[in-house]
Structure formats: structure tokens, C-alpha cells
Enzyme design. Sequence first.
Site: not given
Lengths: 443, 443
Positions: B77, B147, B171
Site C-alpha cells: 500500500k 483505504s 481500511s
Amino acid sequence: MEAYQLTATQVLARIRDGSLAVEDYARSLLSRIEQRDAAVKAWAYLDPEYVMKQAKALDQMPAEQRGPLHGVAVAVKDVIYTKDMPTQFNSPIYEDHAPTVDAASIAILRKAGALLLGKTTTTEFAATTVGPKTSNPHDPTRTPGGSSSGSGAAVGDFQATLGLGTQTGGSTIRPGSFNGIYAFKPTWNSISREGQKIYALLFDTLGLYARSVADLELLADVFALHDDTPPPETPFRIRGARFAILKTMVWPEVGAGTAAAMDKAAALLRAHGAVVEEIQLPPEFDDMPYYHRVVLHAEGRVSFLPEHRTAADRLHGFLVGHVENEHKYTRAEQLRAWDSMAALRPKMDAIAAGYAAVVTPSVPDEAPKGLENTGSASFCSIWTGLHTPTVNVPGFKGENGLPIGLTLVAPRYHDRHLLAVSKAVGEIFESEGGWNRKSSLGV
Amino acid sequence: MEAYQLTATQVLARIRDGSLAVEDYARSLLSRIEQRDAAVKAWAYLDPEYVMKQAKALDQMPAEQRGPLHGVAVAVKDVIYTKDMPTQFNSPIYEDHAPTVDAASIAILRKAGALLLGKTTTTEFAATTVGPKTSNPHDPTRTPGGSSSGSGAAVGDFQATLGLGTQTGGSTIRPGSFNGIYAFKPTWNSISREGQKIYALLFDTLGLYARSVADLELLADVFALHDDTPPPETPFRIRGARFAILKTMVWPEVGAGTAAAMDKAAALLRAHGAVVEEIQLPPEFDDMPYYHRVVLHAEGRVSFLPEHRTAADRLHGFLVGHVENEHKYTRAEQLRAWDSMAALRPKMDAIAAGYAAVVTPSVPDEAPKGLENTGSASFCSIWTGLHTPTVNVPGFKGENGLPIGLTLVAPRYHDRHLLAVSKAVGEIFESEGGWNRKSSLGV
């Protein structure tokens, strides 16, 4: 007076009224550093040319673009990332490590116009008590404390006007006391720790050094520290205020210097009209030092896993011990410590809320002999664990004439209140406590 | 079967027995990515040449130097620092930002031999719910969640074998459910968050993605996650085990898909011999969503101050609102939330300790339509605040045939226990829940 001797507030006033150029101020500091560095060795990295380049750029900046710290020189502990200087953590694993990124604190300071002087020495990862090369400016045979050794010594020795440290146990407050300066550990996580090497997430706190409380207030503005109730515009009045004198559960570790300072502090506050009460914490606080130690080791077990995996042979044995859980702390023990400390925090807030501030030792005594060990964090780690703001207020001295400070404590998020009280208390301690910074250093 | 379809455990076995070269495996993944990227857009940064360079170097490494993840491809990420790739946080402020430093998680993965494929999309700073460009691999008109959008989608779509996400609200778990994969949020701070952009220090947790629990166990080994009591060598037995079904205080937000999955889960567990009880949390937990929100905003107020100071016009309004404290949360309110959550953590541990796991929703329903909004974190933020480990176990489907997972919860630092239970539960949910990953994607 030479420019290097000024406080940040004074520097700003002179730069604003045009009587001082950043370049001249920077040159004055560099000359002080040149003169003193062989004795104090506060710097892990300092590039005079780069300092002058920053100073010239600041002088050329149009007035309307200038920030609230325009030109003020800051020493940065070498566990905080700076995109334009190496960040080496006093670790052989990170020799010449220079990631091109600023910590949150550095980005804020740069935007405010600070002049970043250089990186200051630290114990390895701000996590051991093995001193770096740095000496106490007031006695080169003694430690400046740790882990924020270099920032404490540099501000104490007038080599920097402001300094950044960090505190996980006593790493900001202890050098504050040993070097005779104001040291401020704000409420935990009230300033972003982004870009500051992690030791224990629940404790690590950015620390601030200055030679006046007004300078700490300036930094508190820059870092947007706000209490629910802003302190009144008029200075805090000692007369009629209530102070608590708190010896804490680690009082058996106190030495003669701090014991005398505590007595003198109580007497001075009373003499200035304050109501001073000696208090004790309820017995449930007795295990705070143990809780702090358990969480410290448990969090260090996580934080130093990368270094342990990649270069265990170059990691200090104390930290290898953390990762290998040498004390065999269980998860259950760790959680009990975590949860117990969490439960004590609002209780401590409630106790501290009854007073203008709680007065308590910063350190057992004046800076000990030798550079090998940076001293004890016993009196500080309680407050780091409780997340309260603390300020080391200097002014007293030990039997060898070295500085001793005391810690003022307020409830969490009463940082501005604590600074206002520290300013009034500091005026008394500094003028009547018996120790004087300038005469100690002959400046 | 193509190499890209393998789990990490399978990849490792084949690399070890010499039947698969890292280079061939990497090429297979890159070819899958090339084929699917236009539809899914999971990557913020990916350099195929650099991937192949890493793969070749791994193939040349002598057997005795190989780590426990030797050759396994990981998607990272883009809020986690990688010294050899940009880290841009999906923020215009950090376009082309490429600090030469590895996050702790990355240093550990590299040392373990992981092949770092590239950086995956995120919402801005992993802090907003505004979707990046990424689509749900099971339906390109729907969000993959956020996210950790890109890591969830990449692992769900067989473009990466493992993935790193983060969770501050929901997330990690939400994209796990939306993409039909296992998602593991370990106990808070059991893996170092060094080098992972801070949103809320008290909540941010590294999250792990895989398509099998065995792969999550592999990662748990690499990250040195240990319970006080190691799970037994024999697989966890569903028969005779006790499970709690917990709808939580946010159950009014549930949709038909998750409601049906919860019923089906209870029925499946009972059918396999488990004792299943529906439980409720005591009323003192009712304010958990409020506490989470207050602390989130209060900590975001600190975390995004640097960006607000330096580039407020390029910071999302939601985060500007945090820094400017748009909801006017007081410090007292913030501390009450912090302390109340802290007091609830051991209480939740005690409740969860009565069961093999607590089964609770991951999300309100299957992934919603559109890429603009990444969905609701309501069902996840409770557990992020309580610091418990959670695993999203896939296997169910919504009315549009899209994946739905459920969350299993265990007490803090029962991560390995939770994985052992999730493995047994996952076998049942995946074979009898009604949703199949491979048939959904036609692989």
C-alpha cells in the site's frame, strides 16, 4: 551581548526590527560552536556552509513570507528525519543514513522559518543509557544526560537557541536538568511523531529545549498546542496559587542535591505567597515504574525487530534483549501494564487538577561523573507513562555546583497552562535557586 | 494452474523443490497484471523491469541465504515507505515523493526474501473515503473498498500473492470483504508501524492480505507474532467449539447480504458441531463509534498539521477539517473518548475469551456501486479502537453475486489463536458459503 547568547524571543525581535541579520546571528552561533565543540561535542552532524546558506536565504525572504520562527536556530536530535542532513540514530547500522524526508516536526519548523543548525548526538536509537561522545557543558567530566544528550548540551552551552529532543523514559527532562535549561515534554501525541524513530509508541514524545519559557511558548504556538481554556493574558500569579510537592514512589533514589532543591522550591514558593502542600499518590500508582518497564520492553521488542533481523550483531545488547524478550514478559503482563497505566491517567489528571502544578524531581541529583552512563530516568518515566505534560525548570544546584532542575506537572492537555505556571515559577527559581547559567559558563 | 494463481505457501513449496523459478513466477504475475490492469487499476507504481531484476537476484541467491518468504510477491500500500520505489500517499502534495528509506515492515519482508511487486493505490493518506482509480475485480463498476484499495484488489484479482494494507477505521477488513480475500488486522502495535504514514496513532495498524490463512500464518511468523500460549500443532476443531454471534451497536446499518451471511455462518458452524450463541455487548460499549470518531479527528488534527501548514490548498477538505477541528471537539471530550476506549479493551478481551472467536460483520453488505466512495467502516472501527485482532473470512455473497466476508475477533495478543480458528472456519465458509473466488474471476 553576543547574538549566540540571545533567546529565541530576543532573536526574533532583533531580526524583525532590522538590528540583527540571520547571517550575523548564524555566524555568532557557528563561532561559539567552533570555540566550544572540542569540549562539548554536541553535534552528530553540522555543516557550517549549509547553515550559512540557509541563513542567507532567510535574510533574502520578503517580510510578508516570514514565519513565526524566522531565523531562529534549532538543534535537532539525530533520531528525527531531516531531508537535507543525515539521520543516523547513533547506530552503526545507520551510518551515513540520509533518507530524503522531513519529520513532521521538521516540516513545521522549516515552514515557520527555523534555521536548522544540525543534528545532535543521542544514545543509540534514543533507547540505551550509553552516553555518546558529548560532555556536560558545565563540567566536561560529566554526562549531559541522555538520550537527548546533544540537544540538551547545545542549548545549555549557547551553541543553539532552541533544541529538539525526544522522551521515552526521561530523555528530554533529564538533560534539561543536567544542562540547566528548560525542557518541555508536551502531552503525549500532541505533536506529531511522524519521522521520529520509534522506540515505544505509547511513550515516545517530542521534547523541546530552550533557555526561557517564552521560547517554549513560541514553540507551543508553532506546534499548535491548545488547551481547552487558554491561559489568561496576564501572567500567572504565584501569590495565592496552590502547588503540590510530590516525592513519588521512587523517592528512595533521590540524592542530596535534588532533596535540597525540593525543600528550597517549597520554601521559595511559600515565600512568594503560594499555598504548598506535600501530597502522596495513592498506592495504586506504586507499580508505575514496573508498568513503564514492561511496556517499554514489549514495545521495543516490536520496534527493533527489523534491526535484529538484518544486523543483530550491530544492535546494542540491551535492544537485542528487548527483541528476544529476555525478561520473559508475557502478553498478559504487558496488557495488564498497558491497561493499568491507561486507568491511572485520568486519576492523575484529577489529582493534578487540584493544583497550579505538581512539583516533583527531574533527576536523582546533579549530572553524575563520567560519559559512559547518561543517568537515571526513574523520576521521569512515571510522567512519560502517564502522558502528562512536564517542564523541567532549572535554578538549583548540587554539591558540585552543577545545575539541578525540578519538574512541574499538569493534567494532560494543560500544556499552555503548565507553560504559564512554569514561567512564573522559573523566574523565582532562576533568581533565587542558587544556580546561574551565565556565570556557570562565563558568558 | 498458472503460477500467479498459487498461494504463497504453494509458491514457496515449488521454489524450494526447484519446480518454479522466481523469475517464471514473477513473469506470470506481470502477465496477469498486464492483462487485468486496465480493468482493475490496482497499482500506484509498478516497474516490471525492476520486478524482474529482483526476481533474477532472488533466483541467484544460494539456498542457505534464502528467507522464509523467498520469492513471494507482495503488493505494498502506497502509505508505506519503500526505499526503491516512490511513496505518494495518493496526495498531490507528495507527487513523486521517493524517500530512500524502508518502513519496518518492508525491511522485515525484504530480509525474509519477499519480492516487492510495487505500490498499490490508497485513498488520500489512507484517511478519506474518496476512492482512487481502482475497481473491484469482481465488478469493475464497484469499489474495491478502501483505504487499502489497491492491495485488496490486487490480491483478490491474483495480481499479487500477498498484500500489505493499513487500518485506522476499516481500511484492511473492508477491502478484504469486498474483494473476497482473507484480511488480517493484528493486535495494535504488534507489528512496527515505523515508516507508515500516521493518521491516528492509537488506531493505525498494518494489515495483511492473502488468499489463504496458511499464508497469513506465514506472515505472522515473519512478523514474529506470538501468543502467550502457542496454538496446538493439530488443526483447530470446530466441533464442540463455542462461537459468539455479535451484531454490535451498528447493526441498524446492516444490509441484506451481510444479514444473510451472519445467519448462514451461524447455521454452518452449528451444522459442523459448534456451539453458537448470540451475544450482545454491555451498554457501555454503545459509544464506541463515537469514541473512535472523536479520537480519529483529534489525532488527525495533529498528524496533518505539517501538510496543512505547507500546502492546505492541496489537502482534502475532510483532513483540513481535522486540523481545524471543525467539530469543535474539546480536549476533555478527546480524553474521555481515549480513556473510555482504554477501559473497554480489557472488558472486550474478557468477553471474547469465552469463545473460540466472536463472529461479527465486516461491512454492511457487498461492495457498493461506483468508485467515488469506498464504503462504510462502521463495523470495523469498533475493533480498531479496541485493538483486538480481526480476520475477514470470505465465502458468502450478496444479492449481486459479489463477495461478502465476516469478521472473526479474538482478545488482544491472541493473533495466532485467531488465525488457527480462521483457518478452520474459512474452510467451511469458502466451501459452503456460496461464493467462489476462482469462478467469480474465471481463473
